[in-house]
Design a protein around this motif. Structure first.
Motif, PDB file in Angstrom:
ATOM      1  N   UNK A 258     -11.792  55.268  41.328  1.00 40.38           N
ATOM      2  CA  UNK A 258     -11.808  54.958  39.902  1.00 40.38           C
ATOM      3  C   UNK A 258     -10.951  53.719  39.622  1.00 40.38           C
ATOM      4  N   UNK A 259     -11.546  52.693  39.029  1.00 37.79           N
ATOM      5  CA  UNK A 259     -10.831  51.462  38.671  1.00 37.79           C
ATOM      6  C   UNK A 259     -10.868  51.331  37.148  1.00 37.79           C
ATOM      7  N   UNK A 260      -9.691  51.210  36.545  1.00 35.52           N
ATOM      8  CA  UNK A 260      -9.608  51.094  35.091  1.00 35.52           C
ATOM      9  C   UNK A 260      -9.330  49.648  34.687  1.00 35.52           C
ATOM     10  N   UNK A 261      -9.759  49.304  33.478  1.00 35.06           N
ATOM     11  CA  UNK A 261      -9.502  47.961  32.959  1.00 35.06           C
ATOM     12  C   UNK A 261      -8.485  47.997  31.828  1.00 35.06           C
ATOM     13  N   UNK A 262      -8.049  49.191  31.467  1.00 32.81           N
ATOM     14  CA  UNK A 262      -7.039  49.346  30.427  1.00 32.81           C
ATOM     15  C   UNK A 262      -6.030  50.386  30.894  1.00 32.81           C
ATOM     16  N   UNK A 263      -4.763  50.009  30.878  1.00 32.80           N
ATOM     17  CA  UNK A 263      -3.692  50.906  31.309  1.00 32.80           C
ATOM     18  C   UNK A 263      -3.163  51.644  30.076  1.00 32.80           C
ATOM     19  N   UNK A 264      -3.462  52.915  29.996  1.00 31.49           N
ATOM     20  CA  UNK A 264      -3.066  53.705  28.831  1.00 31.49           C
ATOM     21  C   UNK A 264      -1.876  54.610  29.116  1.00 31.49           C
ATOM     22  N   UNK A 265      -1.215  54.408  30.233  1.00 34.01           N
ATOM     23  CA  UNK A 265      -0.074  55.260  30.582  1.00 34.01           C
ATOM     24  C   UNK A 265       1.117  54.948  29.691  1.00 34.01           C
ATOM     25  N   UNK A 266       1.986  55.935  29.541  1.00 33.11           N
ATOM     26  CA  UNK A 266       3.272  55.741  28.864  1.00 33.11           C
ATOM     27  C   UNK A 266       4.152  54.875  29.769  1.00 33.11           C
ATOM     28  N   UNK A 267       5.158  54.221  29.232  1.00 30.49           N
ATOM     29  CA  UNK A 267       6.046  53.365  30.040  1.00 30.49           C
ATOM     30  C   UNK A 267       6.734  54.129  31.159  1.00 30.49           C
ATOM     31  N   UNK A 268       7.018  55.399  30.943  1.00 31.10           N
ATOM     32  CA  UNK A 268       7.727  56.183  31.970  1.00 31.10           C
ATOM     33  C   UNK A 268       6.772  56.808  32.981  1.00 31.10           C
ATOM     34  N   UNK A 269       5.482  56.704  32.737  1.00 31.72           N
ATOM     35  CA  UNK A 269       4.486  57.272  33.647  1.00 31.72           C
ATOM     36  C   UNK A 269       4.228  56.277  34.773  1.00 31.72           C
ATOM     37  N   UNK A 270       4.584  56.645  35.980  1.00 35.46           N
ATOM     38  CA  UNK A 270       4.382  55.757  37.126  1.00 35.46           C
ATOM     39  C   UNK A 270       3.344  56.324  38.095  1.00 35.46           C
ATOM     40  N   UNK A 271       2.481  57.215  37.589  1.00 40.91           N
ATOM     41  CA  UNK A 271       1.395  57.722  38.429  1.00 40.91           C
ATOM     42  C   UNK A 271       0.507  56.541  38.814  1.00 40.91           C
ATOM     43  N   UNK A 272       0.236  56.367  40.103  1.00 42.47           N
ATOM     44  CA  UNK A 272      -0.545  55.197  40.541  1.00 42.47           C
ATOM     45  C   UNK A 272      -1.970  55.196  39.979  1.00 42.47           C
ATOM     46  N   UNK A 273      -2.428  54.001  39.608  1.00 40.88           N
ATOM     47  CA  UNK A 273      -3.809  53.792  39.166  1.00 40.88           C
ATOM     48  C   UNK A 273      -4.365  52.581  39.902  1.00 40.88           C
ATOM     49  N   UNK A 274      -5.671  52.457  39.909  1.00 43.92           N
ATOM     50  CA  UNK A 274      -6.338  51.255  40.391  1.00 43.92           C
ATOM     51  C   UNK A 274      -6.747  50.476  39.151  1.00 43.92           C
ATOM     52  N   UNK A 275      -6.233  49.244  39.036  1.00 44.73           N
ATOM     53  CA  UNK A 275      -6.353  48.489  37.789  1.00 44.73           C
ATOM     54  C   UNK A 275      -7.020  47.141  38.027  1.00 44.73           C
ATOM     55  N   UNK A 276      -8.030  46.840  37.240  1.00 46.69           N
ATOM     56  CA  UNK A 276      -8.685  45.534  37.280  1.00 46.69           C
ATOM     57  C   UNK A 276      -8.036  44.642  36.235  1.00 46.69           C
TER      58      UNK A 276
END
Length: 172
Positions: free
Chosen positions: A2-20
């Motif tokens: 899953x690759x996201x184009x918008x990072x909607x995490x909270x500032x303290x959330x450091x769960x890894x994502x795949x980001x375009x």
């Protein structure tokens, strides 16, 4: 994957994502999207967006280091296999001690692995040296400012040293 184009995490959330970002996909990204956009600008054309004093250092024949702000480094590889081996070693060997990296016997640290990406035929990792930096730079051992940024090289040298010590002990 899953690759996201918008990072909607909270500032303290450091769960890894795949980001375009614009052109680059960042894998296992722990830091917020705006830092990814700055890193993309840095490798493409302008260091200033990351930090005005960012510099690119030729570390050894295979690696260059973007020395950024605080203790963050972007390590640039010519070889994907070596980069992937270093990622595996960083994940395997890093240990946390409170909010710092656990120091090795030699008082060096294995940094946290934060994320990786590819761009223009080069392979990158982003590491965070959590502890205070020093002036120790040793490309033969894979150390930059006291941080093991090239664990393949560091542990190769460490294993060679142990083998020599064992042979000396055996001869004596």
């Amino acid at each position: 994957m899953n690759i996201v184009t918008k990072d909607t995490r909270e500032l303290t959330d450091v769960a890894p994502i795949n980001f375009q970002a614009k052109k680059i996909i960042f894998y296992e990204m722990k830091i917020t999207w705006n830092f990814a956009w700055d890193i993309e600008d840095m490798v493409q054309w302008n260091f200033y967006f990351v930090w005005k004093n960012t510099k690119k250092i030729s570390f050894n024949s295979d690696i260059e280091v973007f020395d950024m702000w605080w203790n963050f480094f972007v390590v640039e590889y010519d070889n994907e296999t070596i980069r992937n081996q270093d990622i595996a070693l960083l994940k395997q060997r890093f240990e946390e001690s409170w909010k710092f990296a656990k120091e090795l016997e030699e008082k060096r640290q294995i940094p946290t692995f934060d994320w990786y990406f590819e761009y223009d035929g080069k392979y990158y990792i982003i590491v965070n040296g959590l502890n205070k930096l020093t002036d120790e730079i040793n490309p033969e051992k894979g150390i930059y400012k006291w941080v093991i940024i090239n664990p393949s090289k560091y542990f190769e040298v460490e294993n060679e040293t142990k083998q020599v010590a064992w042979k000396v002990d055996w001869i004596l």
